[in-house]
Design a protein around this motif. Structure first.
Motif, short mmCIF file in Angstrom:
data_model
loop_
_atom_site.label_atom_id
_atom_site.label_comp_id
_atom_site.label_asym_id
_atom_site.label_seq_id
_atom_site.Cartn_x
_atom_site.Cartn_y
_atom_site.Cartn_z
N ASN A 24 0.82 -1.22 0.00
CA ASN A 24 0.00 0.00 0.00
C ASN A 24 0.85 1.27 0.00
O ASN A 24 0.48 2.28 -0.57
N LEU A 25 2.03 1.19 0.65
CA LEU A 25 2.92 2.35 0.68
C LEU A 25 3.72 2.48 -0.62
O LEU A 25 4.25 3.53 -0.92
N VAL A 71 0.65 5.53 19.90
CA VAL A 71 1.25 5.20 18.60
C VAL A 71 0.19 5.24 17.50
O VAL A 71 -0.90 4.73 17.66
N VAL A 72 0.54 5.85 16.38
CA VAL A 72 -0.39 5.91 15.26
C VAL A 72 -0.07 4.78 14.29
O VAL A 72 1.03 4.66 13.78
N ASP A 73 -1.09 3.95 14.05
CA ASP A 73 -0.93 2.77 13.20
C ASP A 73 -0.81 3.19 11.72
O ASP A 73 -1.56 4.03 11.23
N LEU A 79 -3.48 5.21 9.23
CA LEU A 79 -3.14 6.51 8.63
C LEU A 79 -3.39 6.48 7.12
O LEU A 79 -3.91 7.44 6.55
N ILE A 80 -3.04 5.36 6.47
CA ILE A 80 -3.26 5.25 5.02
C ILE A 80 -4.76 5.36 4.71
O ILE A 80 -5.17 6.05 3.78
N VAL A 81 -5.58 4.70 5.54
CA VAL A 81 -7.04 4.76 5.35
C VAL A 81 -7.53 6.20 5.59
O VAL A 81 -8.31 6.74 4.82
N ILE A 89 -4.48 10.20 -4.43
CA ILE A 89 -4.32 11.57 -3.90
C ILE A 89 -3.87 11.50 -2.44
O ILE A 89 -2.93 12.20 -2.03
N GLY A 90 -4.51 10.63 -1.66
CA GLY A 90 -4.18 10.52 -0.23
C GLY A 90 -2.74 10.11 -0.01
O GLY A 90 -2.02 10.70 0.80
N LEU A 91 -2.28 9.10 -0.76
CA LEU A 91 -0.89 8.63 -0.59
C LEU A 91 0.10 9.63 -1.15
O LEU A 91 1.18 9.82 -0.60
N GLY A 92 -0.26 10.27 -2.27
CA GLY A 92 0.62 11.31 -2.84
C GLY A 92 0.82 12.44 -1.84
O GLY A 92 1.92 12.96 -1.66
#
Length: 536
Positions: free
Chosen positions: A268-269, A403-405, A409-411, A442-445
């Motif tokens: 996903n990354l 801690v942020v998972d 965060l991707i979602v 867009i979100g990952l960019g």
């Protein structure tokens, strides 16, 4: 493709002019960008030339300017301000340059040499999912690897997976006690999440046991050491080290679940690896080199039998490399792993370690010890150190509240992109499936650009909303601009490959000229980013 830059072209002609005008040899020519308030595209600094010919700098500038306009097609006009010769470059030069690079997809990239470099990043523990810190680490390590590749290096991407030790035994023990044989399949959970839940479960039971002991009069420090569940986890680690079949089988199964979960996050990354190292294979490496270093005087033994390296001459202190009971410390296995990697990949002449800045001292020491042990490649080791990532408070707290998972965060990034895009109505007329793909892009960019545009050494305050802004220095602004350019080209029905621009037919707009100048700098910027290990 090799295109002569304006600097190279002018350098060549100015040296010839020197020969013709003054019968003198000029070794180098110094350039700088022309100041905004003067006419010109590039400025020649005259002062250093006075070492070769003794004369008035303004006169020297005049002579050179005149000669260049008469003899060099690319130079259209000139003006002299004190010791600075400002040159106006003909549009034809920029058009020719643009025509020569416009169809080359890999303009600015250098073909790989035999010179290989290994870049390590990610390197997680196998007892819980990846978190926000891992995201910065992965994006940074992967980006630097790709930049080094573009600069002409052969690159191997690697990680060392911390798959052994007390932390994984804690998850194993909690699953064994409370898990009722549940699996990622039976729960529908990602494997790393499932194992992470049992790590949290261990912690809850451990804290409850400590509280009980304290209630019964045991001092807190003692209670932390005596809690039955911790003693049992330590016993499990001993069984693992002794190769107990049942323990090793459970360890393999649970780590397998975690790797399947990690793979989804990496995919996903958009990051990948060429070579994986596991701490369970490497934790015994390094000891033989301690023995070697003792012989050559790099290390010394203290009275209790522990082995140390004295780095006080280098401004550091003494560092332990082997405990009195003969067991290794992290430093020992890092020494062993580095040496093993060079054995596995003999073409590697240097390594980059992407690790947070709390380890700065550790890597200073590691690199020094490897140099002292006499390894030639040790001078080409680089610690790609980076700062913490913070979130505005109240954003995305996980179960333990700190801690942020990474998956969450991707979602959240996709959700934020969806929300903002819908408000702006930018995707009307697309199918739902197309929209979801675009929101993800867009979100990952946004996430990648926000993290990579900051100098690695600086701390980041990451705000998902701010990163998805369609205006300003953001990923989505760049994506949106790119999409608009594609739309214009589609409407124009233009085959860009067949078009050649010509100064005879078109005058170049000032903005266009600026753009082409930026394009000219691209190969140099790739090399700078590689030498500084900085995507920013």
């Amino acid at each position: 493709i090799k295109v002569m830059s304006i600097q190279e072209t002018l350098s060549h002609h100015i040296k010839q002019a020197f020969q013709a005008l003054y019968n003198a040899t000029l070794e180098t020519v110094e350039f700088q960008a022309t100041r905004k308030d003067f006419e010109g595209d590039i400025t020649v600094v005259v002062f250093p030339m006075l070492r070769v010919v003794k004369m008035n700098p303004a006169q020297l500038g005049e002579d050179l300017g005149k000669h260049l306009v008469e003899h060099v097609a690319e130079v259209k006009a000139y003006n002299v301000v004190k010791g600075f010769l400002n040159l106006v470059i003909a549009d034809s030069f920029y058009f020719n340059f643009f025509n020569s690079v416009k169809d080359h997809k890999d303009y600015g990239f250098v073909n790989a040499t035999e010179d290989a470099i290994m870049v390590e990043y990610s390197s997680p523990n196998t007892n819980k999912p990846l978190h926000l810190g891992h995201i910065r680490n992965n994006l940074l390590g992967y980006a630097v690897a790709e930049i080094l590749k573009a600069s002409g290096k052969k690159v191997y991407k690697t990680q060392i997976i911390n798959d052994r030790g007390i932390h994984i035994c804690k998850s194993m023990l909690a699953w064994k006690r409370f898990g009722n044989d549940e699996t990622p399949e039976s729960t529908g959970l990602k494997g790393d999440k499932l194992v992470g839940n049992y790590y949290v479960k261990f912690d809850q039971v451990y804290k409850a046991e400590i509280a009980d002991l304290v209630k019964n009069g045991v001092a807190e420090d003692e209670a932390k050491k005596q809690a039955p569940i911790l003693l049992e986890a330590q016993e499990m680690l001993r069984q693992w080290e002794a190769g107990d079949e049942e323990t090793v089988a459970l360890w393999k199964t649970m780590n397998g679940w975690v790797y399947d979960g990690f793979d989804i996050t990496y995919k996903n990354l958009g990051v990948d690896f060429d070579a994986l190292y596991y701490e369970s294979d490497t934790y015994l490496l390094g000891k033989e080199f301690v023995a070697e270093g003792l012989k050559t005087g790099v290390f010394f033994t203290k009275d209790d039998g522990s082995v140390w390296c004295d780095l006080t001459d280098e401004g550091l202190d003494e560092k332990i490399v082997l405990r009195a009971d003969g067991t290794a410390v992290y430093m020992t296995q890092d020494i062993g792993t580095a040496i093993q990697r060079i054995k596995d990949y003999p073409d590697v002449g240097g390594m980059v370690y992407t690790v947070g800045n709390e380890q700065d001292y550790h890597f200073k020491v590691l690199f020094l010890i490897l140099k002292k042990l006499g390894f030639d490649w040790a001078k080409n080791l680089y610690h790609l150190s980076y700062g913490m990532v913070d979130l505005p408070s109240g954003k995305m707290k996980s179960r333990e509240g700190t801690v942020v998972d990474a998956d969450d965060l991707i979602v959240e990034m996709t959700d934020t992109a969806r929300e903002i895009s819908q408000e702006l109505g930018k995707l009307d007329g697309y199918s739902d499936e197309e929209k979801e793909n675009i929101y993800r892009t867009i979100g990952l960019g946004a996430l990648k650009y926000f993290i990579l545009k900051v100098d690695p050494k600086k701390r980041i305050l990451f705000d998902p909303k701010e990163s998805v802004d369609f205006q300003g220095n953001t990923g989505p602004f760049i994506q949106y601009t790119y999409a608009r350019i594609q739309a214009i080209l589609r409407k124009a029905e233009l085959n860009t490959e067949s078009v050649m621009l010509s100064a005879v037919e078109t005058a170049m707009n000032a903005k266009e000229k600026e753009l082409v100048k930026q394009l000219q700098l691209f190969p140099e910027v790739v090399q700078q980013a590689a030498s500084q290990h900085s995507p920013a």
